[in-house]
Write an enzyme that holds these catalytic residues in place. Structure first.
Site, PDB file in Angstrom:
ATOM      1  N   TYR A 183      -4.668   8.190  12.560  1.00  0.00           N
ATOM      2  CA  TYR A 183      -5.917   8.736  13.098  1.00  0.00           C
ATOM      3  C   TYR A 183      -7.068   8.466  12.141  1.00  0.00           C
ATOM      4  O   TYR A 183      -6.879   8.242  10.943  1.00  0.00           O
ATOM      5  CB  TYR A 183      -5.789  10.236  13.366  1.00  0.00           C
ATOM      6  CG  TYR A 183      -5.674  11.102  12.137  1.00  0.00           C
ATOM      7  CD1 TYR A 183      -6.811  11.602  11.495  1.00  0.00           C
ATOM      8  CD2 TYR A 183      -4.424  11.450  11.614  1.00  0.00           C
ATOM      9  CE1 TYR A 183      -6.712  12.412  10.377  1.00  0.00           C
ATOM     10  CE2 TYR A 183      -4.316  12.258  10.497  1.00  0.00           C
ATOM     11  CZ  TYR A 183      -5.458  12.738   9.876  1.00  0.00           C
ATOM     12  OH  TYR A 183      -5.356  13.539   8.763  1.00  0.00           O
ATOM     13  N   CYS A 184      -8.281   8.473  12.705  1.00  0.00           N
ATOM     14  CA  CYS A 184      -9.504   8.322  11.920  1.00  0.00           C
ATOM     15  C   CYS A 184     -10.618   9.067  12.654  1.00  0.00           C
ATOM     16  O   CYS A 184     -10.363   9.752  13.639  1.00  0.00           O
ATOM     17  CB  CYS A 184      -9.846   6.853  11.697  1.00  0.00           C
ATOM     18  SG  CYS A 184     -10.050   5.899  13.213  1.00  0.00           S
ATOM     19  N   THR A 185     -11.847   8.933  12.207  1.00  0.00           N
ATOM     20  CA  THR A 185     -12.947   9.749  12.734  1.00  0.00           C
ATOM     21  C   THR A 185     -13.194   9.542  14.226  1.00  0.00           C
ATOM     22  O   THR A 185     -13.152  10.477  15.020  1.00  0.00           O
ATOM     23  CB  THR A 185     -14.241   9.463  11.959  1.00  0.00           C
ATOM     24  OG1 THR A 185     -14.007   9.661  10.572  1.00  0.00           O
ATOM     25  CG2 THR A 185     -15.366  10.372  12.424  1.00  0.00           C
ATOM     26  N   CYS A 190      -8.643   2.823  13.326  1.00  0.00           N
ATOM     27  CA  CYS A 190      -7.258   2.847  13.786  1.00  0.00           C
ATOM     28  C   CYS A 190      -6.946   1.723  14.762  1.00  0.00           C
ATOM     29  O   CYS A 190      -5.811   1.256  14.835  1.00  0.00           O
ATOM     30  CB  CYS A 190      -6.945   4.193  14.434  1.00  0.00           C
ATOM     31  SG  CYS A 190      -6.863   5.529  13.249  1.00  0.00           S
ATOM     32  N   ILE A 212     -10.612  11.814  15.753  1.00  0.00           N
ATOM     33  CA  ILE A 212     -10.698  13.255  15.528  1.00  0.00           C
ATOM     34  C   ILE A 212     -11.817  13.865  16.369  1.00  0.00           C
ATOM     35  O   ILE A 212     -11.697  14.976  16.886  1.00  0.00           O
ATOM     36  CB  ILE A 212     -10.960  13.542  14.039  1.00  0.00           C
ATOM     37  CG1 ILE A 212      -9.943  12.827  13.157  1.00  0.00           C
ATOM     38  CG2 ILE A 212     -10.940  15.038  13.760  1.00  0.00           C
ATOM     39  CD1 ILE A 212     -10.389  12.661  11.714  1.00  0.00           C
TER      40      ILE A 212
END
EC number: 1.14.-.-
Length: 328
Positions: A183-185, A190, A212
């Protein structure tokens, strides 16, 4: 009551011919409508965060969607009380996401449109978080993780995203045969990184679709199992994600108490990001070490107009001293 500001977070991997020229055109339009933000444009796609009032952001979204290449581009929208940016930047880059692979100067051969991990919606990702046999990997920089992260997620021993591929190679035996979700912002890192993992031979790779930011807005999961806040690359610094049972996981650099307030060390040659309350920022003149607190170019001292005597008194109060040649 002032009008709400909308912050738009978005990206799309798509082939852009004459990307450098398009970046210039894009900047011209953004400035013409008074938009603020930061956008990267490359041959492989677009990645940006911008802010403005409702009318301005709507004009921008309509303009972007009018281009058939971006007709289905997904804007993630936050509402804030003030601008998230002060200026407008549109930059042409070789890539919108750079993995920093030693054996590949650019990552153009990793095309997320061809190879990427399985998309997981927020509900599916939450199920993965609760699955003991699934490895959850945070792909962001260390300072992003330290502000907030998913419960049980691995914090790679790295400082920034570009170091992640080598870390995975060094540790792949630990989870090569397991299911791995990343996961990433907002999802852009990703998309490419999960594709790289597939290329490396990982058999079962998933990614949080929309990042996220989307997980926190999902009406069903409501950000549950996220601890702390989410780091963002604009003037807000952080945004809340968990709307069920929010927690603070980051600690004040100086006294270890819960704190989500990020500041940069006042020594311009250090600039380390640290958590600090306003009280401790004042007490330690925003310096992360005795050397930084007494540095002749300490920005806190300059910004607050402290006299040499006031500066020296602050340091004496914490058992330190100001060298005679500094501030003289």
């Amino acid at each position: 009551m002032s009008e709400k500001i909308r912050v738009l977070l978005y990206y799309k991997y798509v082939s852009i011919e004459n990307a450098q020229e398009y970046a210039a055109k894009h900047l011209e339009f953004c400035k013409s409508i008074g938009l603020k933000g930061r956008i990267l444009i490359a041959d492989e796609g677009i990645n940006g965060t911008v802010s403005g009032d409702y009318e301005t952001t709507q004009k921008y979204m309509d303009w972007v969607h009018s281009d058939e290449r971006f007709a289905d581009l997904w804007f993630k929208i936050d509402e804030e009380n003030q601008q998230a940016f002060r200026k407008m930047f549109v930059r042409y880059k070789k890539e919108i996401v750079h993995l920093g692979l030693e054996d590949n100067n650019f990552d153009s051969d990793i095309n997320p449109l061809e190879t990427t991990g399985e998309y997981l919606n927020p509900k599916q990702f939450k199920e993965a978080l609760l699955d003991e046999d699934t490895v959850v990997l945070d792909t962001r920089n260390d300072y992003e993780y330290d502000l907030g992260h998913f419960r049980g997620a691995i914090r790679p021993d790295i400082r920034n995203f570009r170091e992640l591929p080598q870390w995975v190679r060094d540790n792949k035996d630990k989870f090569m045969e397991k299911r791995v979700v990343v996961y990433c912002t907002g999802g852009v890192r990703c998309e490419k990184f999960s594709g790289w993992m597939v290329r490396e031979g990982f058999k079962d790779v998933g990614q949080l679709h929309g990042g996220i930011a989307t997980y926190g807005k999902d009406p069903e999961v409501q950000g549950e199992l996220w601890d702390g806040a989410m780091y963002v690359f604009d003037d807000r610094i952080s945004v809340p994600i968990n709307h069920v049972n929010p927690t603070v996981v980051s600690k004040d650099y100086f006294d270890g108490t819960p704190c989500e307030r990020y500041v940069n060390c006042a020594n311009p040659f250090c600039n380390k990001q640290i958590f600090a309350s306003e009280e401790n920022e004042t007490k330690y003149v925003r310096g992360c070490s005795p050397e930084c607190r007494a540095h002749e170019r300490n920005r806190y001292v300059q910004e607050n107009g402290l006299s040499r005597q006031e500066w020296a008194e602050r340091l004496e109060a914490i058992g330190e001293s100001l060298p005679e040649f500094v501030g003289a």
